[in-house]
Structures are given as structure tokens and as C-alpha cells.
Design a protein around this motif. Structure first.
Motif, PDB file in Angstrom:
ATOM      1  N   ASP A  19       1.255   3.874  -9.932  1.00 42.43           N
ATOM      2  CA  ASP A  19       1.743   2.898 -10.915  1.00 42.43           C
ATOM      3  C   ASP A  19       3.033   3.392 -11.567  1.00 42.43           C
ATOM      4  OD1 ASP A  19      -0.536   1.322 -10.519  1.00 42.43           O
ATOM      5  OD2 ASP A  19      -1.655   2.420 -12.059  1.00 42.43           O
ATOM      6  N   SER A  47       2.332  -4.071 -18.045  1.00 41.68           N
ATOM      7  CA  SER A  47       1.718  -4.733 -16.893  1.00 41.68           C
ATOM      8  C   SER A  47       2.760  -5.490 -16.073  1.00 41.68           C
ATOM      9  CB  SER A  47       0.611  -5.674 -17.394  1.00 41.68           C
ATOM     10  OG  SER A  47       0.203  -6.552 -16.392  1.00 41.68           O
ATOM     11  N   THR A  57       0.841  -1.194   0.000  1.00 41.24           N
ATOM     12  CA  THR A  57       0.000   0.000   0.000  1.00 41.24           C
ATOM     13  C   THR A  57       0.879   1.247   0.000  1.00 41.24           C
ATOM     14  OG1 THR A  57      -0.100  -0.215   2.373  1.00 41.24           O
ATOM     15  CG2 THR A  57      -2.034  -0.962   1.132  1.00 41.24           C
ATOM     16  N   ALA A 112      -0.527  -6.401 -12.694  1.00 43.76           N
ATOM     17  CA  ALA A 112      -1.787  -5.670 -12.542  1.00 43.76           C
ATOM     18  C   ALA A 112      -2.291  -5.239 -13.916  1.00 43.76           C
ATOM     19  CB  ALA A 112      -1.573  -4.443 -11.654  1.00 43.76           C
ATOM     20  N   PRO A 113      -3.609  -5.208 -14.087  1.00 44.67           N
ATOM     21  CA  PRO A 113      -4.146  -4.886 -15.409  1.00 44.67           C
ATOM     22  C   PRO A 113      -3.797  -3.449 -15.827  1.00 44.67           C
ATOM     23  CG  PRO A 113      -5.916  -4.993 -13.789  1.00 44.67           C
ATOM     24  CD  PRO A 113      -4.675  -5.483 -13.103  1.00 44.67           C
ATOM     25  N   ARG A 131       6.002   3.018  -9.530  1.00 46.90           N
ATOM     26  CA  ARG A 131       6.441   1.613  -9.478  1.00 46.90           C
ATOM     27  C   ARG A 131       7.255   1.245 -10.721  1.00 46.90           C
ATOM     28  NH1 ARG A 131       5.976  -3.700  -9.347  1.00 46.90           N
ATOM     29  NH2 ARG A 131       5.514  -4.759  -7.377  1.00 46.90           N
ATOM     30  N   LEU A 170       4.152  -3.838 -13.259  1.00 44.30           N
ATOM     31  CA  LEU A 170       3.211  -3.616 -12.152  1.00 44.30           C
ATOM     32  C   LEU A 170       2.819  -4.953 -11.523  1.00 44.30           C
ATOM     33  CD1 LEU A 170       0.974  -0.925 -13.906  1.00 44.30           C
ATOM     34  CD2 LEU A 170       2.978  -0.561 -12.445  1.00 44.30           C
ATOM     35  N   ASP A 171       3.731  -5.891 -11.600  1.00 43.39           N
ATOM     36  CA  ASP A 171       3.487  -7.237 -11.068  1.00 43.39           C
ATOM     37  C   ASP A 171       2.210  -7.842 -11.635  1.00 43.39           C
ATOM     38  OD1 ASP A 171       4.147  -9.461  -9.625  1.00 43.39           O
ATOM     39  OD2 ASP A 171       3.258  -8.762  -7.756  1.00 43.39           O
TER      40      ASP A 171
END
Lengths: 309, 309, 309, 309
Positions: D205, D144, D2, D150-151, D208, D147-148
Motif C-alpha cells: 500500500d 484511501s 498484483t 481500498a479500505p 502505491r 489506494l483506489d
């Protein structure tokens, strides 16, 4: 009017022909690449209504950049001086005919003149017509009007090949579209432009077109005013300042007549008040002008004091 | 020969004079800045040997860039065609007259033509003479020869001021020196160049110089050949392709006569076989050409069909 | 501190030396032309206070363009950030180091960055000093301060030769003078500039200068702050974005350390927080960088993960 | 993981926000024009695995030019270093991001670097995929992966609008097609390119993604190697030398971290070994960079000594 073979002109042709050996035929499309390097023909249309030729004067060739002069004449007739020259400039340039840099650095970014590719595309864009077909028809009929209505043909194979290799012209068009100089469909414009470039003539026809310009728009045989006097003068001016690509300045110094060349090896000359000249000699020098054709003009200009300066 | 006042010419001058209001007098040196914005005079030397004037035709002004034409004529006479044009090109350019970029991007890096500053400096560099003094003397005598030997003066205050503000020309010279186009002392060359630019005339003298060019090098009064015919033609050609700075193309289209302007507000015209024209009107447009002077030429060209095209 | 010979570094040198064969020693002045093509020496100043060398590390060479970094540091110390960067820009350029075109097309026309010649000349112009002598003295003392006060010499023969071949730099100066970026006597400025370029060092000295930059201005031996931290950072930044002429981008990608090269074949590297590097290898590639020197840096960077990215 | 709100970061945001008033939101397409000028959000991904944010960090924006970095990473992964850099250069340029002039004057005429539009188009052209759909899918999946898994979504309305205003990019493509840098259908390439530019993220995002680059390709949470270390370094290098349009040099001097901005107002930062940073502030300065975003980075860099130099 018939065009007669002329002995002294034939001598000039034979004197000029060997110079073709040092040049190259354009070969970026097959139709041009098939030309024979030492082909050479010339016709002179004396506005006193005689015509002489030498070489194989019936051989046809496509107008290519020579068509830029005629498209300009039509656009000026369609739209008028002010409209046309708010979209294209009047200044010669030291940059190559296909350069895009000047479009970027000029403010406003309009093409410098109608004889470079960008300017010629902007000019063709201004020709009236609801669609491609009508525009092409109008151009062909306009060219035919210089030949007293004789039929004019377009070499569609050449036009098609040009379309396939026109990426640089596409780049110029999209750049101009971005800057509001042209609008609408770029492929449509290119179809009209390549058709215009693919109009075919022999050197006699070309000499006749030149004669109309030489006579300030009047047909030397019929006396009809084909284009306005002012339009004819404008065309001849651009032929002097930027008609021979990046060798225009040298050509003006050495030969001194309004002339426009094309990559097919054609040259159209217009000696004010005297001659229309048509030449076909497909072997080109590095600047893209017919080597033997330039040689003929150089000899003619010296012999007959053709320079307008 | 005496030059007579002419009523219809005076009307043209009065019609053109108000246009001067929208321009500016060059003021980068004091001598130019002292000019009066609405001064306007014109002389026309008819090669049939009449001369008309309007306005204060006795007012003198410095030739500035107009001298580029005469220096070229002298360099061609001194060194011949091939030598001169191996050091300076023949092509017009869309770049400003004082641009240095094209020198850098051109291969070989010779100046594009003799009417831009770089080219004019290269031309002056080719004029014969053991030292500055001899070169300046030769130029002054050469100019005098166009005036049937009448004395020609140089405004040394102007020349000196130009020397002090000539850093851009210095940059051009050192760039050309680096590339082998000129050699020797740059300050020396600039002294000759600024002297040449500071030669003074009134519009009648200037018209007479133009008349010699119009007659292909022949003095219209004495019949003497002042410069070779070919040299005169070359000068007129450059006047058409690049005589009016970055407005040369537009001038050719709209007016269509060989002409050269200077930052002092002078314009010299040479209408082949007909007229020499001298104009002085120091209020300049953005391109550096005399506004009212251009207006006079535009009206004259229309009235008398002067265009060579 | 003594600098010790190092075996693994010697291996790198021998591995890199053959690459010199494909390059050329600069020969536009005799002093540079006398360099031996396969000379190669390197010194690494570890800020942990060790020093290694390989090759003939006592051989001296002139700094040439490497001096641009030091002159910038001095000008920033003299005049401050805002003053300096109101006279020279911060942006890299794809144009050659000696280009004049961008000066013309940029608005305002200040040099793009302090590593191209125009910018470096503008920087040297900003260094304090009543006259040439004082300016040169101040630069030499400034450079000496990076070497803990060790004497620094200038190769006056080289400086003199550079003066005689500096016409392109003269062109740049006069162009900038015209545009108000520099003022005063151009020859004076060139004398300071060529003196600065002719400062001599061996690779060990150069490594020590690099070490001060690597340590953000702190002398790694004495702990003294030689230049402000911010000044050191600015120097390193320009070394990354424009330190290796037109190969700066490629160098950043492949090697990734702040470095500045000179036409003598020197390269100064500054690996933040780790190393100062000095290299001498006079055989240059087409871009003007030491071929074997680049090779050494490439191998070092890979082995020791030197890239700052 | 988070991302937590952070007070001191919020203070920075509030300090920076007023600067947005002096800028302009891009409005050449409606989707961008709808952005609110004083929006401002920032997220910092500490690679020690903490995340801070301030402002409305959930607001999404399109990547626009930021996507050039990711497309380069994918093309390098697909084709390798040598192939990619035989089609696009590595050198920064002083010309605008959308310039076409340098393409014309460079020899060979490949784009100078992957961060200007021409270079970015050439890079996207090199991404593997049988057709548009597969290429777009691969790009989205690649993004993606940062972003591990993530969609990731694409804003198709924006992509469609960009297609309709992409005439300058069309010009660049056709120019490159003429010179053999790209081949195939230009509209197809533009569809992939505009889709890539229209990928949406929020600032968290983006931070990241920056963190993966900061860690040389390793996902800071999972420890997975997302892209090769060398590819990550190359991306960061271009972000320094040409990531902030024509202000890249100034940004490197003043802030000194790898960063890439987009016309949507996004900035992605990657501080080697420390932070990924994502910023959204749609009010742009004249160079096209987020004004308030730059301000935040300037304050952060000073406070936390982020400069890599």
C-alpha cells in the motif's frame, strides 16, 4: 501594629510617581488591565517595630510572581532542601522568565531556578496536599501565617482569567511532565498556581511578609519563628539573584537588596535585619518591573545605604 | 601586618583537604598542570586587622578569572559606570563562562556580564593606556595598590602559554569586534588579558585584596580609599551573582558571600564589613571551582554565619 | 561556442527587472556597493549545446558564496568523501549562514554543512596546497577547468576589502580551531577563502559551470569529465538543501532546482540533464538572494517545468 | 494489480536484514515495542504498472510520521498554498524533530516546516472538518483515495497509547496556541493527530501511495488525478529537504530520492516518474530511521541510479 503616614516617604512617592508615565499596565487579563497607571503606594516595616506608609496603602493587588517566593518557602518546609533542589535548579539565567528553550537544552532538563515560570510551577507541584483544594488552602494559610493569622483572600476572577490565558504555562508543564519533573494533572497544577498568583494584599501586608524574611523567618511583632532561618535565607538569595526578572543583575548593582516583583506592579523587599518593604505601582517597564516602585527603592537604597553588598 | 598560623583554621583545612581527591587540576597549559592536587592554603584577613592562615600560605598561584574583578574595578575607575555598562551587561547567565551563543542571540549583542570571558575581554579593552605595555603596567600597579604598594609579579610563562591556547577567546574577540563592542588589534588585547590573568599572589595577598573590597574600597591597615565605595560594591555584587561560574547560584544559596574563583584553584572572598579571604586549592570540580576551597568556605560560613542574606 | 541573444529570455528579464527596486545592494565593502541596483543579466547553457542570454551578459561579478560549491568540489576531489565529511556535516540548518551558535551546541562541534560560512571555511581548509599561493592557484585552475581552460581572474581589491571586514569569519575560524576542525594560521586560511570568493565571472561563464554540474561533471562541449559524477551530484544536493541561504526550503518548493546564490547578486543554477544557468542581479532580498534573479528562475521553472521534484 | 515476489529484490532484503541487529525497535508505547527487530519487507511500485515485493509484504504497520506527508497534501488541498504556509514554514532545520526551542527563537514563531512535530500538528489543525470525527474520517478517506478506494484502517490501540504519551506534543500545541498558530481544544487536535499517525498499511500500500506522488498526483493504475500536481511536488520537496529527520541531508547526499520515514520503521519513497517504494523494517538508528530500510534504499539507488540530483 498600626502603620503611620510618613512625610519624607510621601515625598519619595511624589518624586517617583511621574516615572510611571513611561510604562504600561499589564493588560493580558481584564483584572490587571483595570489598574490605574499612576497608582503608587509604599509601606516600610521597620523590624524595630515601626511601620510607615505613603500613598493609598489600602489598595489591594494580586501577588502574581511575588507568590513564587512564598510557594518556595512552603515547598522547602514541606519537602526539604534536597528534594526541592533535585527538581529545580539554583542558577540565575539570562533568558526570559517564561522561556522554554533552556528546559530543552539543559541536561538534566530541570528548570534553572524557582523564580522563572517553569521553576515556579515545579515548586508549586511539590507543595503537600491531597488535592487542589487542600493545596490552595495550605498556601493561603501559610501566607496568612506571615500576617500573624490575618485573613488572606484570593481574587478568583483574576485566577480564572489567568487560567484562560495560561497556554504558555501549560506548554511548560507538559514539557516538564514529559521529562518527569512533574506528574499528574496539568490543569490541576495550574489551578493551584493561578490561585497562588491571585492572592491579594495591600502594600502594608506585603511589607510585613518582607519583614519576616528580613528577620530570617521571625515575626517582628510576635517573635514567633514562622519559617526556618535557612528557608528565609534561601528565599532572599533567590530574590537577589533572580527576583527582578531579566533586570535582576542590574537591580542588584543599583539597589542591592533582596526583592521580588510581580506583573501586577507589586514589589516585596527584604532588607536583612532592617526592613520589610511593600510597594504597589502597576505601571511596568519592558522587563515587567514596576517603574515607579524601582525608583522608590533606588532612592531609599541611596539615602539609607540599604545595599547588602 | 603579620599573618599568624591558626589552629582552628588548620583543622578546617585538614577536614577539607580530602575532598580535593575527587577533582582535577586544570592542565590545558603546562604551568597549571604542574600544580599539586592536594595543595590547600587559606588566609583570612579580619578587617579588625588580624590575619590568620593555614596551610602553605606562601605558595603563589596565578589569579586567572579572579583578575576579572580587579580589571572591572580599574575599568570603572578609568571610564565610569555609564561607559562601562554600555559595553557590557549586568545580568547573570545560565550559560557557560566561555559561551559565544548568547552574544549572538542577545540584542544588542553585548556580553551579558563582566565575569564571563566575553565580558571580561570587553572590560579589559576599556582599561586606559596608550599601548599594551602601559595597560599591563597600569593593571599591575592597580593590583599593587590593594597590597599597600607591595610588588606584584606576573608569571610570563603562564601568560605566554595562555596566548597559545586562547583560540576561543580570539573567537569571542573577533565576534565582539564585528559587532562594535571592541576595536583595534585582537592580539594586543589578548596580551593584556593573559598578562592580567597571570598575575601571581599567595593566599594572604588575595585575602588582603578581598579585605579592601569587604571594607568598600578602604585599606584595612592604612585607612586609605583604594577604590571608590561604589566600585567596590559593584564588584561584590557581580561576585555574588556570577562569581563562581555556573555554580554561582548554588554558592549564593549554600554559602552566601561575594567570592570569585579562578581556574588556578584560587578563590577570593569578601565578607562585607568583616573579612577578606584568600584560598588556594588547585583541584577543581566540574564547574571549574576549587573543591576543597569551596568546602572550607562552606564550613566557615556555617560556623561564623557569614551569609549576607 | 557563442551565446546568442534571445528574445523571450529578454522579455523575462524586463519582467523581472522592476522587482529589483524593493531590494538592496550589499554595501559592506566598496566593491560590492558600487553595483547598480537594476543590473540584470542571465545566460542559459542548454546541454544540447546552445546558449542564450539576455541583459548585459558581459558584466563581471564576484562569485562570493557561489564559490562554496566549487571549493567543495575541489576538496572532495582532493581528499575524498569520508575525510571531507568527517570535518563538515551534511544537514541543512534553520540558522543564518553566519551563525556561530550551532557550532557551540552541536556535538561534535563540526559545521552543519558546507554552504554556511563555518562549513565553507572548513572546506577551503581541506583543499590541497603547500601554501596560500598554491592553494589559490589550484582553486583558480580548478574553476578554469569548468570553462574549458579559459582564464579566470580574481578581483584582488574585493578580496582585500573582504579581509578587512572578515571579523565574523575570523571568529568562526578561531572557534573551529579551538575545537580541532581546522588548524594552522587563520589569516592564511582567510586569504585563500577571500580570494576564492573574489573570483570573477560573467553570467555566461557561470551558466557553463552550472552546465557541467547539470551533466554530472561532464563538459557539455568537449565531453571531458571535469569532476567525478558523484562529486557533481553532491554539489547539486547541497545546492537544493542549502544553496539559497535561509530561503533554501522555500526556493526548493517554489522553483525546485539546484541553485547557489552569492551576496554579489549572482545565482548559479544546474538543472539536471538540461541546463546550466548563470544570473547576475545585485539587488538582494532580506535573505541575501538576488530578487530579480529569483523572479527569473521562478518564471523559467514554471514555463519549462524545471522542478526536479 | 498484483504484486509479485522478486528474486533480486529478495537478495537485497537478505543483504540488508543483518544491519537491523545494530538498531532498536521504538518502545515508548507497547504497540510499537511488540515489533520484531529483524522484520523487513519492501515493495516497489513501478509506474509502468508492475509491482515487486520481497519479505513478508502483508505485515501491517502504522504510518506514524509518514502520515505528515499525507496530512500536508490534504491541508494544501483544503486550504491552499498561501493559507497553509502562513501557518507553517518551508525551511529545513538542524534541530531535532520534536524541538521546541526554535519555536521560541523564530520570529514570527511559526514552526519551521511541516515535517517536524510542531509543523505537522499545525498542518493537521488546518484540515477541514466540523469536529474530530469528521476530520479523522476525511483523512482516512483521503488516504484511501491513494489506494483506489481500498479500505484503510486505523490502529486505535496505538492511537490511544500515543495519546497517553503525547506530553511533548501537548507542550508544542500549547506553545503554538499561545502564539496564535493554532486555536481550539488541544486534546481534540491530538486525537486527530494520533489517529492520523496510527493509520495502518503494508509495504505494498505504501509503495502505491509513493507511486501517486512519483507520478505528480496521478494514480498509476487508473490514471485519475488524486491530488494536484503542485501538491505532489511540494510533498516530494519536503521529503527531500526534511523527510528523514536529522539525517535528511545525509540521505539526500547518499541516496537522493524523496522519502519519508516513521518511528514504526516504515519508509515511503517516491522516485519522480519512476517508482513508489514502501518499506517496513522496525529496527531504528539513532536518528529514528529504519536501518535495514535505509540500506535497501542505498543499494537500490546505486544499482538503478535513482538519485534526482
Amino acid at each position: 501594629m498600626t502603620c503611620r503616614s510618613n512625610e519624607s516617604l510621601s515625598k519619595l512617592v511624589e518624586e517617583a510617581r511621574p516615572y510611571a508615565a513611561s510604562g504600561r499596565v499589564a493588560d493580558y487579563i481584564p483584572a490587571l488591565g483595570r489598574a490605574e497607571k499612576d497608582d503608587l503606594s509604599v509601606a516600610i516595616f521597620d523590624i524595630g517595630n515601626e511601620c510607615y506608609y505613603a500613598g493609598d496603602y489600602k489598595k489591594k493587588f494580586t501577588l502574581q510572581s511575588i507568590s513564587k517566593v512564598l510557594a518556595l518557602a512552603l515547598a522547602l518546609s514541606d519537602r526539604g532542601f534536597d528534594y526541592v533542589f533535585s527538581h529545580v535548579g539554583m542558577e540565575p539565567t539570562g533568558d526570559p522568565f517564561n522561556s522554554i528553550s533552556k528546559l530543552e537544552t539543559s541536561v538534566p532538563s530541570k528548570p534553572l531556578n524557582p523564580m522563572i515560570n517553569a521553576g515556579a510551577l515545579a515548586v508549586t507541584h511539590m507543595i503537600n496536599g491531597r488535592d487542589n483544594k487542600e493545596k490552595i488552602d495550605r498556601i493561603i494559610r501559610f501566607v496568612s501565617s506571615f500576617l500573624d493569622g490575618a485573613p488572606v483572600t484570593c481574587n478568583w476572577e483574576t485566577a480564572q482569567s489567568e487560567m484562560e490565558t495560561a497556554d504558555l504555562n501549560r506548554a511548560l508543564c507538559y514539557f516538564m511532565k514529559q521529562h518527569g519533573i512533574i506528574e499528574g494533572d496539568v490543569e490541576d497544577l495550574l489551578r493551584v498556581y493561578t490561585a497562588q498568583c491571585a492572592i491579594e494584599m495591600n502594600c502594608f501586608d506585603l511589607a510585613r511578609v518582607g519583614a519576616v524574611l528580613a528577620l530570617n523567618g521571625v515575626d517582628p511583632e510576635t517573635g514567633k519563628q514562622i519559617i526556618a532561618e535557612n528557608v528565609a535565607r534561601i528565599c532572599k538569595t533567590f530574590m537577589v539573584t533572580c527576583g527582578m526578572y531579566n533586570a535582576s543583575g542590574e537591580f542588584a548593582i543599583k539597589i542591592g537588596i533582596p526583592a521580588k516583583s510581580g506583573v501586577s506592579g507589586g514589589i516585596m523587599g527584604a532588607v536583612p535585619g532592617r526592613y520589610g518593604i511593600g510597594i504597589f505601582g502597576p505601571s511596568l517597564d519592558e522587563k515587567g518591573n514596576s517603574i515607579a516602585g524601582m525608583k522608590i527603592l533606588e532612592m531609599l537604597a541611596r539615602e539609607q545605604q540599604l545595599s547588602i553588598f
